[in-house]
Design a protein around this motif. Structure first.
Motif, PDB file in Angstrom:
ATOM      1  N   GLU A 217      28.320  48.168  39.426  1.00  0.00           N
ATOM      2  CA  GLU A 217      29.617  48.161  38.750  1.00  0.00           C
ATOM      3  C   GLU A 217      30.070  46.734  38.481  1.00  0.00           C
ATOM      4  O   GLU A 217      30.565  46.427  37.394  1.00  0.00           O
ATOM      5  N   ARG A 218      29.901  45.850  39.466  1.00  0.00           N
ATOM      6  CA  ARG A 218      30.294  44.440  39.277  1.00  0.00           C
ATOM      7  C   ARG A 218      29.519  43.811  38.135  1.00  0.00           C
ATOM      8  O   ARG A 218      30.088  43.105  37.297  1.00  0.00           O
ATOM      9  N   THR A 219      28.233  44.065  38.086  1.00  0.00           N
ATOM     10  CA  THR A 219      27.392  43.501  37.031  1.00  0.00           C
ATOM     11  C   THR A 219      27.841  44.002  35.670  1.00  0.00           C
ATOM     12  O   THR A 219      27.984  43.223  34.719  1.00  0.00           O
ATOM     13  N   ARG A 220      28.075  45.311  35.563  1.00  0.00           N
ATOM     14  CA  ARG A 220      28.490  45.901  34.294  1.00  0.00           C
ATOM     15  C   ARG A 220      29.856  45.375  33.861  1.00  0.00           C
ATOM     16  O   ARG A 220      30.054  44.964  32.716  1.00  0.00           O
ATOM     17  N   VAL A 221      30.818  45.381  34.771  1.00  0.00           N
ATOM     18  CA  VAL A 221      32.173  44.928  34.444  1.00  0.00           C
ATOM     19  C   VAL A 221      32.167  43.445  34.069  1.00  0.00           C
ATOM     20  O   VAL A 221      32.772  43.046  33.075  1.00  0.00           O
ATOM     21  N   ALA A 222      31.469  42.626  34.829  1.00  0.00           N
ATOM     22  CA  ALA A 222      31.437  41.184  34.570  1.00  0.00           C
ATOM     23  C   ALA A 222      30.775  40.846  33.238  1.00  0.00           C
ATOM     24  O   ALA A 222      31.042  39.796  32.664  1.00  0.00           O
ATOM     25  N   SER A 223      29.938  41.748  32.726  1.00  0.00           N
ATOM     26  CA  SER A 223      29.241  41.486  31.462  1.00  0.00           C
ATOM     27  C   SER A 223      30.115  41.740  30.234  1.00  0.00           C
ATOM     28  O   SER A 223      29.742  41.370  29.118  1.00  0.00           O
ATOM     29  N   LEU A 224      31.262  42.343  30.411  1.00  0.00           N
ATOM     30  CA  LEU A 224      32.125  42.691  29.281  1.00  0.00           C
ATOM     31  C   LEU A 224      32.953  41.496  28.825  1.00  0.00           C
ATOM     32  O   LEU A 224      33.397  40.691  29.652  1.00  0.00           O
ATOM     33  N   PRO A 225      33.194  41.371  27.517  1.00  0.00           N
ATOM     34  CA  PRO A 225      33.969  40.243  26.998  1.00  0.00           C
ATOM     35  C   PRO A 225      35.402  40.169  27.541  1.00  0.00           C
ATOM     36  O   PRO A 225      35.976  39.088  27.592  1.00  0.00           O
ATOM     37  N   ALA A 226      35.965  41.289  27.958  1.00  0.00           N
ATOM     38  CA  ALA A 226      37.337  41.317  28.465  1.00  0.00           C
ATOM     39  C   ALA A 226      37.462  40.710  29.859  1.00  0.00           C
ATOM     40  O   ALA A 226      38.565  40.452  30.319  1.00  0.00           O
ATOM     41  N   VAL A 227      36.331  40.470  30.513  1.00  0.00           N
ATOM     42  CA  VAL A 227      36.330  40.046  31.914  1.00  0.00           C
ATOM     43  C   VAL A 227      35.736  38.652  32.062  1.00  0.00           C
ATOM     44  O   VAL A 227      34.671  38.356  31.537  1.00  0.00           O
ATOM     45  N   GLU A 228      36.431  37.807  32.793  1.00  0.00           N
ATOM     46  CA  GLU A 228      35.919  36.476  33.118  1.00  0.00           C
ATOM     47  C   GLU A 228      34.987  36.539  34.316  1.00  0.00           C
ATOM     48  O   GLU A 228      33.939  35.921  34.347  1.00  0.00           O
ATOM     49  N   ARG A 229      35.420  37.313  35.341  1.00  0.00           N
ATOM     50  CA  ARG A 229      34.662  37.375  36.595  1.00  0.00           C
ATOM     51  C   ARG A 229      35.027  38.664  37.327  1.00  0.00           C
ATOM     52  O   ARG A 229      36.135  39.184  37.175  1.00  0.00           O
TER      53      ARG A 229
END
Length: 92
Positions: A17-29
């Motif tokens: 989940e962290r990897t997927r979420v962090a890969s999105l343009p809306a997320v910095e980290r």
């Protein structure tokens, strides 16, 4: 990645989940429990919610539905950003 219903989303994010979420343009980290958002995304959410759109719809379009990050996180972020960027303290 297992999907947990939004109302039951609790605890830390899994590594996947962290990897997927962090890969999105809306997320910095993203770490186990926190997400650092892209400022541009936060402003767009605030503007769209102020214009009457559902916060969940905006987050889903960014790939971040409540089944991934939780319904409360969406509601709280949208309310906080709306107050910060549009000057409105009204919540949905």
């Amino acid at each position: 990645m297992s999907r947990v219903p939004a109302a039951r989303r609790t605890g830390a994010f899994t590594r996947g989940e962290r990897t997927r979420v962090a890969s999105l343009p809306a997320v910095e980290r993203c770490d186990e429990t926190r997400i650092t958002w892209n400022t541009g995304f936060a402003r767009r959410v605030a503007e769209r919610v102020a214009a009457g759109e559902s916060p969940t719809t905006v987050f889903r379009e960014a790939g971040l539905g409540p089944e991934i990050i939780g319904r409360k996180r969406i509601e709280r972020c949208a309310a906080r950003w709306r107050a910060r960027y549009t000057g409105s303290k009204e919540t949905r």
